[in-house]
Scaffold this active site. Structure first.
Site, PDB file in Angstrom:
ATOM      1  N   MET A  43     -12.714   8.273  17.552  1.00 15.49           N
ATOM      2  CA  MET A  43     -13.889   7.845  18.301  1.00 15.49           C
ATOM      3  C   MET A  43     -13.566   7.539  19.764  1.00 15.49           C
ATOM      4  O   MET A  43     -14.402   7.711  20.639  1.00 15.49           O
ATOM      5  CB  MET A  43     -14.524   6.627  17.610  1.00 15.49           C
ATOM      6  CG  MET A  43     -15.871   6.242  18.153  1.00 15.49           C
ATOM      7  SD  MET A  43     -17.092   7.586  18.091  1.00 15.49           S
ATOM      8  CE  MET A  43     -17.804   7.355  16.475  1.00 15.49           C
ATOM      9  N   ARG A  93      -2.254  -2.125  -3.790  1.00 11.54           N
ATOM     10  CA  ARG A  93      -3.526  -1.466  -3.613  1.00 11.54           C
ATOM     11  C   ARG A  93      -3.526  -0.225  -4.500  1.00 11.54           C
ATOM     12  O   ARG A  93      -2.588   0.582  -4.459  1.00 11.54           O
ATOM     13  CB  ARG A  93      -3.681  -1.038  -2.155  1.00 11.54           C
ATOM     14  CG  ARG A  93      -4.902  -0.215  -1.962  1.00 11.54           C
ATOM     15  CD  ARG A  93      -4.894   0.473  -0.618  1.00 11.54           C
ATOM     16  NE  ARG A  93      -6.122   1.214  -0.474  1.00 11.54           N
ATOM     17  CZ  ARG A  93      -6.225   2.365   0.188  1.00 11.54           C
ATOM     18  NH1 ARG A  93      -5.176   2.888   0.763  1.00 11.54           N
ATOM     19  NH2 ARG A  93      -7.371   2.981   0.263  1.00 11.54           N
ATOM     20  N   ASN A 134       0.873  -1.172   0.000  1.00 14.20           N
ATOM     21  CA  ASN A 134       0.000   0.000   0.000  1.00 14.20           C
ATOM     22  C   ASN A 134       0.913   1.226   0.000  1.00 14.20           C
ATOM     23  O   ASN A 134       1.483   1.585   1.027  1.00 14.20           O
ATOM     24  CB  ASN A 134      -0.886  -0.033   1.254  1.00 14.20           C
ATOM     25  CG  ASN A 134      -1.901   1.095   1.259  1.00 14.20           C
ATOM     26  OD1 ASN A 134      -1.877   1.976   0.395  1.00 14.20           O
ATOM     27  ND2 ASN A 134      -2.789   1.084   2.233  1.00 14.20           N
ATOM     28  N   HIS A 189     -13.101   1.415  -0.376  1.00 16.36           N
ATOM     29  CA  HIS A 189     -12.982   0.307   0.589  1.00 16.36           C
ATOM     30  C   HIS A 189     -13.482  -1.014   0.016  1.00 16.36           C
ATOM     31  O   HIS A 189     -13.877  -1.921   0.768  1.00 16.36           O
ATOM     32  CB  HIS A 189     -13.799   0.587   1.874  1.00 16.36           C
ATOM     33  CG  HIS A 189     -13.358   1.783   2.647  1.00 16.36           C
ATOM     34  ND1 HIS A 189     -14.254   2.688   3.192  1.00 16.36           N
ATOM     35  CD2 HIS A 189     -12.123   2.230   2.983  1.00 16.36           C
ATOM     36  CE1 HIS A 189     -13.588   3.645   3.816  1.00 16.36           C
ATOM     37  NE2 HIS A 189     -12.300   3.393   3.704  1.00 16.36           N
ATOM     38  N   ARG A 241     -14.069  13.863   7.691  1.00 15.45           N
ATOM     39  CA  ARG A 241     -14.832  14.181   6.470  1.00 15.45           C
ATOM     40  C   ARG A 241     -16.309  14.350   6.801  1.00 15.45           C
ATOM     41  O   ARG A 241     -16.853  13.633   7.634  1.00 15.45           O
ATOM     42  CB  ARG A 241     -14.681  13.070   5.435  1.00 15.45           C
ATOM     43  CG  ARG A 241     -13.306  12.967   4.862  1.00 15.45           C
ATOM     44  CD  ARG A 241     -13.288  11.977   3.699  1.00 15.45           C
ATOM     45  NE  ARG A 241     -11.946  11.468   3.508  1.00 15.45           N
ATOM     46  CZ  ARG A 241     -11.633  10.179   3.446  1.00 15.45           C
ATOM     47  NH1 ARG A 241     -12.579   9.262   3.513  1.00 15.45           N
ATOM     48  NH2 ARG A 241     -10.393   9.805   3.294  1.00 15.45           N
ATOM     49  N   GLU A 264      -7.418  -6.356   4.285  1.00 18.31           N
ATOM     50  CA  GLU A 264      -7.310  -5.998   2.868  1.00 18.31           C
ATOM     51  C   GLU A 264      -6.054  -6.600   2.247  1.00 18.31           C
ATOM     52  O   GLU A 264      -6.058  -7.006   1.093  1.00 18.31           O
ATOM     53  CB  GLU A 264      -7.308  -4.469   2.734  1.00 18.31           C
ATOM     54  CG  GLU A 264      -8.693  -3.887   2.987  1.00 18.31           C
ATOM     55  CD  GLU A 264      -8.676  -2.454   3.479  1.00 18.31           C
ATOM     56  OE1 GLU A 264      -8.219  -2.233   4.626  1.00 18.31           O
ATOM     57  OE2 GLU A 264      -9.112  -1.566   2.749  1.00 18.31           O
TER      58      GLU A 264
END
Ligand code: ADP
Length: 408
Positions: free
Chosen positions: A284, A90, A8, A179, A240, A383
């Site tokens: 979070m 990726r 990645n 995603h 975002r 992933e």
């Protein structure tokens, strides 16, 4: 037995995971950070316990790749370059060109470059990684795995925006989503855990990380997803905004005396979401910690949960039913609180939470009770593993990697 490396590459970083396939065993993973900047950072972990860390200048992606391969040799993780049979990359934007993962050839590289107008920061960085590995390992198969390709099955009714049709026809403006590799992976694991064929299920996968997107998967195909032309839209994210009213943009540009679109787009990308609402953090964990004393932190959590609930309701209606919900990524995997709040709001669907299982962490698990009308699962995403699997499938099909365009 062969080794496959999943890559990645970002504009100043390169993350990797080296797998032994088909065992799917991770033998090393790591990060080259601050490439091209004054002081770069290398971190490699291997053998479950060993790790190598060093600060040094890393001039560019080519140097990073050369250094990575030499370190794999020096740390005795590989015996020779030739052990690495394949490299999977990726790639963020695959546009309408790529419906599946593909073996990279010069045409594919040209197309990834052309698609840079859809992902101006990411695609050029992904391409740098591809070029560097092709140079360093010319005999290894090179595969591109696109964030968008899983969503290429979305029907036109769900991917078109209600704007002049020519915008789509002439310029490719449509929902591409993101995603995709994560949604594809967790849906597959969910079907295995449910012991049912994926092709017979209606699943909603919630990839809730710093970036977050929700995907409706019907009969094993992506049917709708919350991210749009770019990853800015959909649910509230770390920084975002998610869905907004675009007409607000010109109004706010005047109020804030901004002179260019990039300035306000920056605010929508970097200063909005959980951070914008709470004024405290995009993370979070901080929101959950501060919500008792901060009304705005509580509001940020409430809005995040409401968005997830809203999309699940909408996608259930669009698909005409629902068999399972999957939570994944940073928040989806680690926040028992967010899963619980979402599930409580969905009790009208007959969803019942298994509190004990919901409080567990780290491994794939049902978090709903056996008599819940809809199964709810927590599945750690992977992933890189999905990328390595795609490389393996393409490598096994591959006879003449530079002349044909195989797809998984
Ligand atoms: P990305 O890949 O999009 O950068 P991740 O999937 O790694 O993001 O998710 C990172 C986010 O996960 C953090 O910003 C944080 O909000 C959230 N997170 C991580 N651990 C926890 C936790 N224990 N509780 C709540 N949220 C968490």
């Amino acid at each position: 037995m062969q080794k496959i490396i999943a890559i990645n590459a970002g504009s100043s970083s390169l993350k990797f995971k080296l797998f032994e396939m088909p065992e799917e065993k991770v033998i090393a993973k790591g990060l080259f950070d601050r490439i091209g900047l004054d002081e770069g950072k290398i971190k490699i972990s291997y053998d479950n316990k060993e790790s190598f860390e060093k600060k040094e200048h890393i001039e560019n992606h080519s140097i990073a790749v050369k250094r990575l391969l030499d370190l794999l040799l020096n740390l005795d993780i590989i015996k020779s370059y030739a052990e690495i049979a394949g490299v999977g990359h990726r790639v963020v934007a695959g546009g309408a060109f790529f419906k599946k993962s593909v073996v990279v050839n010069t045409k594919v590289m040209r197309q990834i470059n052309e698609l840079a107008e859809y992902a101006p920061i990411h695609n050029p960085a992904n391409l740098m990684g591809i070029k560097a590995f092709r140079k360093a390992l010319p005999d290894a198969i090179s595969v591109a795995v696109f964030d968008t390709s899983f969503h290429q099955t979305i029907p036109k009714t769900n991917f078109l925006f209600s704007v002049p049709y020519e915008w789509y026809h002439n310029y490719g403006v449509r929902r591409y989503g993101a995603h995709g590799t994560s949604h594809r992976y967790v849906a597959k694991v969910a079907a295995q855990m449910m012991k049912k064929p994926l092709a017979e299920l209606k699943i909603i996968t919630c990839h809730l990380g710093a970036g977050a997107s929700i995907c409706a998967i019907k009969n094993s195909k992506s049917f709708d997803t919350s991210m749009g032309f770019t990853p800015l839209t959909g649910i509230t994210m770390g920084t975002r905004s998610g869905d907004t009213d675009v007409a607000m943009i010109s109004f706010m540009m005047q109020k804030l005396k901004m002179h260019s679109m990039p300035e306000i787009i920056y605010d929508l990308n970097k200063k909005s979401g959980l951070l914008g609402i709470s004024g405290i953090s995009s993370d979070m964990r901080d929101i959950e910690e501060k919500k008792k004393t901060s009304e705005r932190a509580q509001l940020a959590e409430d809005i995040f949960v409401k968005d997830v609930v809203k999309y699940i309701g909408a996608y259930t209606a669009e698909m005409g039913g629902l068999d399972a919900i999957v939570f994944t990524a940073g928040i989806g995997e680690n926040s028992a609180q967010i899963r619980k709040l979402v599930m409580k709001r969905l009790s009208y669907m007959g969803i019942m939470i298994d509190e004990e299982r919901n409080n567990q962490r780290g491994k794939a698990e049902f978090v709903s009770t056996p008599n819940s009308k809809v199964d709810v699962l927590m599945i750690p995403t992977d992933e890189e593993l999905m990328i390595a699997r795609d490389v393996q499938v393409l490598a096994s099909q591959n006879e003449d990697i530079h002349s044909k365009n195989y797809v998984v």
